[in-house]
Design an enzyme around this catalytic site. Structure first.
Site, PDB file in Angstrom:
ATOM      1  N   ASP A 157      -7.278  -1.030  -4.218  1.00  0.00           N
ATOM      2  CA  ASP A 157      -8.300  -0.654  -3.234  1.00  0.00           C
ATOM      3  C   ASP A 157      -9.260   0.382  -3.813  1.00  0.00           C
ATOM      4  O   ASP A 157     -10.452   0.364  -3.510  1.00  0.00           O
ATOM      5  CB  ASP A 157      -7.649  -0.110  -1.965  1.00  0.00           C
ATOM      6  CG  ASP A 157      -6.783  -1.141  -1.254  1.00  0.00           C
ATOM      7  OD1 ASP A 157      -7.073  -2.353  -1.382  1.00  0.00           O
ATOM      8  OD2 ASP A 157      -5.820  -0.741  -0.586  1.00  0.00           O
TER       9      ASP A 157
ATOM     10  N   ASP B  19       0.871  -1.173   0.000  1.00  0.00           N
ATOM     11  CA  ASP B  19       0.000   0.000   0.000  1.00  0.00           C
ATOM     12  C   ASP B  19       0.906   1.221   0.000  1.00  0.00           C
ATOM     13  O   ASP B  19       1.957   1.214   0.648  1.00  0.00           O
ATOM     14  CB  ASP B  19      -0.900   0.015   1.239  1.00  0.00           C
ATOM     15  CG  ASP B  19      -1.987  -1.049   1.192  1.00  0.00           C
ATOM     16  OD1 ASP B  19      -2.361  -1.471   0.076  1.00  0.00           O
ATOM     17  OD2 ASP B  19      -2.468  -1.448   2.257  1.00  0.00           O
TER      18      ASP B  19
END
Length: 159
Positions: free
Chosen positions: A138, A120
């Site tokens: 995401d 991430d």
């Protein structure tokens, strides 16, 4: 649903998966070549690499291998269910949003098995408040879910 539409859906899945993979490869290379742990973009956005062994937005991060494997198996099963739902839905617009979710979900699933964690890197913040660090996959998953909610709320008919 025609076979032509099903082929388009798989192309959508592949394109979203590829965009996610490319973004992660670029950010990982960038961090390998950069001695800093954070790349400043502007006053609301930084790129900051975080390895997520949990599920979306870092929820359920577990260290034990058996729990990680169990979560990975559950996520794999959910992806298979999404593929089935995408191919059997009578609403093509719904199937398109599912394909967006799948592109992101398969990108993160790939990372779980390849890296044993999901990279991430998007850090949205305002002053000292930081949202959960996330990635392009995401975003796709979130957009797809919002699309499905809108379809359901407004009872958008078949396309």
């Amino acid at each position: 649903m025609t076979n032509k539409k099903k082929i388009y859906l798989f192309i959508f899945v592949f394109v979203f998966f590829a965009i996610d993979r490319i973004s992660k490869i670029l950010i990982l290379k960038s961090f390998l070549n950069n001695s800093s742990s954070e790349i400043y973009i502007n006053s609301f956005l930084n790129f900051s690499l975080v390895w997520n062994s949990g599920i979306g937005f870092g929820i359920l991060q577990l260290e034990a291998n058996i729990f990680y494997l169990l979560i990975s198996i559950i996520i794999t099963a959910i992806n298979l269910i999404l593929i089935y739902w995408m191919l059997t839905s009578s609403n093509y617009l719904e199937s398109i949003f599912i394909s967006i979710i799948l592109g992101g979900a398969l990108g993160n699933l790939f990372d779980r098995y390849y890296y044993s964690s999901v990279p991430d890197f998007i850090d949205l913040h305002y002053e000292s408040f930081h949202w959960f660090t996330f990635n392009i996959a995401d975003i796709f998953i979130t957009v797809g879910i919002i699309g499905l909610i809108i379809i359901d709320l407004f009872k958008i008919k078949k396309v």
